[in-house]
Scaffold this motif. Structure first.
Motif, PDB file in Angstrom:
ATOM      1  N   VAL A 170       0.975  -1.418   0.180  1.00 52.08           N
ATOM      2  CA  VAL A 170       0.467   0.008  -0.246  1.00 52.08           C
ATOM      3  C   VAL A 170       0.806   0.898   0.038  1.00 52.08           C
ATOM      4  O   VAL A 170       0.484   1.866  -0.996  1.00 52.08           O
ATOM      5  CB  VAL A 170      -0.918   0.379   1.141  1.00 52.08           C
ATOM      6  CG1 VAL A 170      -1.616   1.756   1.314  1.00 52.08           C
ATOM      7  CG2 VAL A 170      -2.081  -1.601   1.448  1.00 52.08           C
ATOM      8  N   ASP A 171       1.624   1.359   0.789  1.00 50.71           N
ATOM      9  CA  ASP A 171       3.137   2.391   1.077  1.00 50.71           C
ATOM     10  C   ASP A 171       3.228   3.064  -0.352  1.00 50.71           C
ATOM     11  O   ASP A 171       3.438   3.629  -0.803  1.00 50.71           O
ATOM     12  CB  ASP A 171       3.582   2.008   2.456  1.00 50.71           C
ATOM     13  CG  ASP A 171       2.951   3.148   2.774  1.00 50.71           C
ATOM     14  OD1 ASP A 171       2.071   3.405   3.362  1.00 50.71           O
ATOM     15  OD2 ASP A 171       3.728   2.177   3.951  1.00 50.71           O
ATOM     16  N   ALA A 172       3.927   1.548  -0.843  1.00 44.99           N
ATOM     17  CA  ALA A 172       4.220   2.012  -1.575  1.00 44.99           C
ATOM     18  C   ALA A 172       3.795   1.715  -3.439  1.00 44.99           C
ATOM     19  O   ALA A 172       3.560   3.240  -4.252  1.00 44.99           O
ATOM     20  CB  ALA A 172       5.263   0.209  -2.667  1.00 44.99           C
ATOM     21  N   ALA A 173       2.241   1.430  -3.070  1.00 40.71           N
ATOM     22  CA  ALA A 173       1.339   2.306  -4.618  1.00 40.71           C
ATOM     23  C   ALA A 173       1.429   3.847  -3.534  1.00 40.71           C
ATOM     24  O   ALA A 173       0.532   4.211  -4.959  1.00 40.71           O
ATOM     25  CB  ALA A 173       0.074   1.467  -4.106  1.00 40.71           C
ATOM     26  N   ILE A 174       1.188   3.925  -2.747  1.00 39.91           N
ATOM     27  CA  ILE A 174       0.403   5.928  -2.989  1.00 39.91           C
ATOM     28  C   ILE A 174       1.282   6.902  -2.736  1.00 39.91           C
ATOM     29  O   ILE A 174       1.574   7.233  -3.320  1.00 39.91           O
ATOM     30  CB  ILE A 174       0.360   6.076  -0.603  1.00 39.91           C
ATOM     31  CG1 ILE A 174      -0.914   4.585  -0.714  1.00 39.91           C
ATOM     32  CG2 ILE A 174      -0.335   7.761  -0.485  1.00 39.91           C
ATOM     33  CD1 ILE A 174      -1.321   4.703   1.177  1.00 39.91           C
ATOM     34  N   LEU A 175       2.879   5.761  -2.740  1.00 40.90           N
ATOM     35  CA  LEU A 175       3.885   7.087  -2.920  1.00 40.90           C
ATOM     36  C   LEU A 175       4.024   7.135  -4.449  1.00 40.90           C
ATOM     37  O   LEU A 175       4.581   8.304  -4.859  1.00 40.90           O
ATOM     38  CB  LEU A 175       4.960   6.348  -2.529  1.00 40.90           C
ATOM     39  CG  LEU A 175       6.498   7.371  -2.249  1.00 40.90           C
ATOM     40  CD1 LEU A 175       6.212   8.759  -2.054  1.00 40.90           C
ATOM     41  CD2 LEU A 175       7.434   6.520  -1.769  1.00 40.90           C
ATOM     42  N   SER A 176       4.252   6.026  -5.232  1.00 41.51           N
ATOM     43  CA  SER A 176       3.931   6.252  -6.832  1.00 41.51           C
ATOM     44  C   SER A 176       2.725   7.326  -7.099  1.00 41.51           C
ATOM     45  O   SER A 176       3.179   8.176  -8.325  1.00 41.51           O
ATOM     46  CB  SER A 176       3.702   4.087  -7.188  1.00 41.51           C
ATOM     47  OG  SER A 176       4.996   3.889  -7.012  1.00 41.51           O
ATOM     48  N   ALA A 177       1.932   6.850  -6.241  1.00 37.43           N
ATOM     49  CA  ALA A 177       0.982   7.578  -7.424  1.00 37.43           C
ATOM     50  C   ALA A 177       0.893   9.114  -6.768  1.00 37.43           C
ATOM     51  O   ALA A 177       0.443   9.897  -7.818  1.00 37.43           O
ATOM     52  CB  ALA A 177      -0.214   6.903  -6.586  1.00 37.43           C
ATOM     53  N   ILE A 178       1.307  10.078  -5.717  1.00 41.09           N
ATOM     54  CA  ILE A 178       2.254  10.509  -6.209  1.00 41.09           C
ATOM     55  C   ILE A 178       3.467  11.548  -5.911  1.00 41.09           C
ATOM     56  O   ILE A 178       2.587  12.517  -6.397  1.00 41.09           O
ATOM     57  CB  ILE A 178       2.884  11.337  -3.873  1.00 41.09           C
ATOM     58  CG1 ILE A 178       1.667  10.599  -3.126  1.00 41.09           C
ATOM     59  CG2 ILE A 178       3.222  12.145  -4.020  1.00 41.09           C
ATOM     60  CD1 ILE A 178       1.731  10.294  -1.657  1.00 41.09           C
ATOM     61  N   VAL A 179       3.907  10.719  -7.061  1.00 36.18           N
ATOM     62  CA  VAL A 179       5.121  10.903  -8.019  1.00 36.18           C
ATOM     63  C   VAL A 179       4.437  10.927  -9.699  1.00 36.18           C
ATOM     64  O   VAL A 179       5.126  12.047  -9.788  1.00 36.18           O
ATOM     65  CB  VAL A 179       6.149   9.325  -7.834  1.00 36.18           C
ATOM     66  CG1 VAL A 179       6.784  10.194  -9.258  1.00 36.18           C
ATOM     67  CG2 VAL A 179       6.803   9.837  -7.022  1.00 36.18           C
ATOM     68  N   ALA A 180       3.836  10.667  -9.683  1.00 34.43           N
ATOM     69  CA  ALA A 180       2.493  10.322 -10.798  1.00 34.43           C
ATOM     70  C   ALA A 180       1.401  11.923 -11.345  1.00 34.43           C
ATOM     71  O   ALA A 180       1.711  12.295 -11.422  1.00 34.43           O
ATOM     72  CB  ALA A 180       1.954   9.692 -11.048  1.00 34.43           C
ATOM     73  N   GLY A 181       1.120  12.297  -9.376  1.00 34.01           N
ATOM     74  CA  GLY A 181       0.090  13.399  -9.775  1.00 34.01           C
ATOM     75  C   GLY A 181       1.245  14.623  -9.305  1.00 34.01           C
ATOM     76  O   GLY A 181       0.452  15.877 -10.363  1.00 34.01           O
ATOM     77  N   ALA A 182       1.988  14.515  -8.929  1.00 34.74           N
ATOM     78  CA  ALA A 182       3.486  15.199  -9.199  1.00 34.74           C
ATOM     79  C   ALA A 182       3.472  16.158 -10.275  1.00 34.74           C
ATOM     80  O   ALA A 182       3.848  18.008 -10.870  1.00 34.74           O
ATOM     81  CB  ALA A 182       4.472  15.173  -7.830  1.00 34.74           C
ATOM     82  N   CYS A 183       4.557  15.443 -11.633  1.00 37.04           N
ATOM     83  CA  CYS A 183       4.824  14.826 -12.394  1.00 37.04           C
ATOM     84  C   CYS A 183       3.632  15.133 -13.518  1.00 37.04           C
ATOM     85  O   CYS A 183       3.779  16.471 -14.094  1.00 37.04           O
ATOM     86  CB  CYS A 183       5.287  13.599 -12.954  1.00 37.04           C
ATOM     87  SG  CYS A 183       6.375  13.033 -12.505  1.00 37.04           S
ATOM     88  N   VAL A 184       2.477  15.128 -12.638  1.00 37.23           N
ATOM     89  CA  VAL A 184       1.310  16.154 -14.117  1.00 37.23           C
ATOM     90  C   VAL A 184       1.552  17.191 -13.954  1.00 37.23           C
ATOM     91  O   VAL A 184       0.645  17.792 -14.196  1.00 37.23           O
ATOM     92  CB  VAL A 184       0.534  15.116 -14.015  1.00 37.23           C
ATOM     93  CG1 VAL A 184      -0.805  15.908 -14.574  1.00 37.23           C
ATOM     94  CG2 VAL A 184       0.269  13.692 -14.454  1.00 37.23           C
ATOM     95  N   GLY A 185       1.050  17.917 -12.529  1.00 32.78           N
ATOM     96  CA  GLY A 185       1.273  19.245 -11.920  1.00 32.78           C
ATOM     97  C   GLY A 185       2.187  19.805 -12.197  1.00 32.78           C
ATOM     98  O   GLY A 185       2.134  20.646 -13.229  1.00 32.78           O
ATOM     99  N   PHE A 186       2.872  19.724 -12.591  1.00 28.55           N
ATOM    100  CA  PHE A 186       5.366  19.669 -13.368  1.00 28.55           C
ATOM    101  C   PHE A 186       4.977  20.432 -14.386  1.00 28.55           C
ATOM    102  O   PHE A 186       4.960  21.433 -15.238  1.00 28.55           O
ATOM    103  CB  PHE A 186       5.991  19.298 -13.286  1.00 28.55           C
ATOM    104  CG  PHE A 186       6.797  19.801 -12.975  1.00 28.55           C
ATOM    105  CD1 PHE A 186       7.614  21.325 -12.066  1.00 28.55           C
ATOM    106  CD2 PHE A 186       7.979  19.601 -14.018  1.00 28.55           C
ATOM    107  CE1 PHE A 186       8.454  21.926 -13.381  1.00 28.55           C
ATOM    108  CE2 PHE A 186       9.307  20.330 -14.627  1.00 28.55           C
ATOM    109  CZ  PHE A 186       9.667  21.463 -13.843  1.00 28.55           C
ATOM    110  N   LEU A 187       3.876  18.847 -15.736  1.00 29.66           N
ATOM    111  CA  LEU A 187       3.694  19.425 -16.924  1.00 29.66           C
ATOM    112  C   LEU A 187       2.725  20.978 -17.250  1.00 29.66           C
ATOM    113  O   LEU A 187       3.033  21.108 -18.240  1.00 29.66           O
ATOM    114  CB  LEU A 187       2.892  18.080 -17.353  1.00 29.66           C
ATOM    115  CG  LEU A 187       4.047  16.419 -17.623  1.00 29.66           C
ATOM    116  CD1 LEU A 187       3.036  15.597 -18.481  1.00 29.66           C
ATOM    117  CD2 LEU A 187       5.094  16.796 -18.892  1.00 29.66           C
TER     118      LEU A 187
END
Length: 373
Positions: free
Chosen positions: A187-204
């Protein structure tokens, strides 16, 4: 999969908060970078034509940390992951601001990669085909983990040479890792991976062509570090044999790009850390692709490989030692589609360029420069 998402809404909440934080903070970080003079100036190797501020990685780092503090269990492994991310961000920011020689920069990356190992994020066993699970002693597993993390950090850093390219590839990789980790109960790895994806989309929002800010080493090192650590915590420590290959498939685009460039530099006797225009994105632009088209093409390539990884995990083509015909056909079709896209990229970069006189002249000129250097 939908049931798992309903049971773990933090995956979606974390991604949404990360996206919002990065979208809001990036303009302020860009203004600060301009005031401090941390600006990327155009030159012969770079593709932009006007000064662009760096340090966008600071916004990405904060976008990762804020939801992580809210949704992750920080009593164990994830605390080490975030501490290492902070070190990676500092090393990258110093390089963006003042410039670091290769040796101290590599040393800082090794320090960052060693921190999660001290908190238990290291490959303590490996599941090999036909051999099963093999326990690895700390003297082997920890150095192997450090090498993997440092390698991915540099792969993402090498990939960051085109507006939106690294952020898009990391977003796709983050989504893929999140789905895979969630399916494995990490679960923690899944949450952190999703957070990374969200941060990248926001940066785009600020980084896609024409970019108003670059992530710099502070962003590339943080993203590479985080994706590498979640691949260890969420995938490589499981007992599934097929999972052994999934991180390599998900991260195939930066792996292929780095491998090609390093091979070229070694072939011509140049330092592996030297700058050049041999990266895949440079080659796309050389054959006439716009920056937008080149970035989207490489995103699509990464997405096909991600779909192939997900199919390998979720399509039950072999259960209980029994192969299932139609499921196997489906996996093979998706794998062939990913392979076909990879062949298409090779065709574009190795065959199409031969029909372009401008590219031939440029390559001939570079060859003469290398021979006379």
């Amino acid at each position: 999969m939908l049931d798992e998402l309903r049971d773990t809404p933090e995956v979606l909440y974390g991604a949404a908060i990360a996206l919002l934080v990065v979208v809001l903070l990036t303009p302020a970080v860009g203004g600060m970078a301009r005031l401090l003079g941390v600006v990327d100036q155009p030159d012969g190797r770079r593709l932009h034509r006007r000064p662009v501020p760096r340090l966008g990685g600071l916004a990405i780092f904060l976008g990762i940390v804020v939801p992580s503090l809210a949704f992750l269990d920080l009593s164990g492994e994830m605390r080490g992951v975030l501490l290492g991310a902070a070190v990676a961000c500092v090393v990258g920011a110093v390089d963006d601001f003042r410039g670091l020689a290769p040796a101290p920069k590599l040393g800082g990356q090794i320090v960052a990669a060693s921190i999660p190992c001290a908190f238990g994020v290291w490959i303590d066993h490996f599941t090999f085909p036909f051999l099963g699970a093999v326990d690895l002693p700390a003297g082997v597993g920890m150095p192997l983990t450090v090498v993997w993390i440092v390698a991915v950090m540099n792969m993402v850093n090498f990939l960051d040479g085109l507006d939106g390219l690294a952020a898009g590839v990391c977003a796709i990789s983050g989504v893929t890792f999140s789905v895979l980790a969630l399916s494995l109960g990490k679960v923690d790895a899944a949450i952190l991976s999703a957070i990374v994806a969200g941060a990248c989309v926001g940066f785009l929002r600020h980084n896609f062509f024409p970019a108003r800010i670059f992530m710099g080493d502070s962003g590339a090192l943080v993203l590479g570090y985080t994706l590498a650590t979640v691949s260890v915590a969420g995938l490589l420590k499981t007992a599934s044999t097929v999972v052994l290959f999934l991180p390599l498939l998900v991260l195939a685009v930066p792996i292929v790009d780095t491998s090609f460039v390093v091979a070229k530099r070694l072939k011509y006797g140049r330092p592996v850390y030297s700058a050049d225009r041999w990266h895949l994105h440079h080659r796309f632009v050389s054959i006439g692709f716009s920056q937008r088209r080149a970035a989207v093409t490489m995103w699509a390539w990464c997405a096909t490989l991600g779909v192939a990884a997900l199919a390998t995990r979720f399509v039950p083509f072999r259960e209980g030692g029994v192969w299932h015909l139609w499921e196997t056909v489906a996996v093979v079709v998706l794998a062939l589609a990913a392979l076909a896209f990879s062949v298409y990229v090779v065709y574009l970069l190795e065959i199409v360029k031969l029909a372009n006189p401008r590219v031939r002249r440029r390559d001939t000129g570079q060859e003469r420069e290398r021979m006379t250097a």
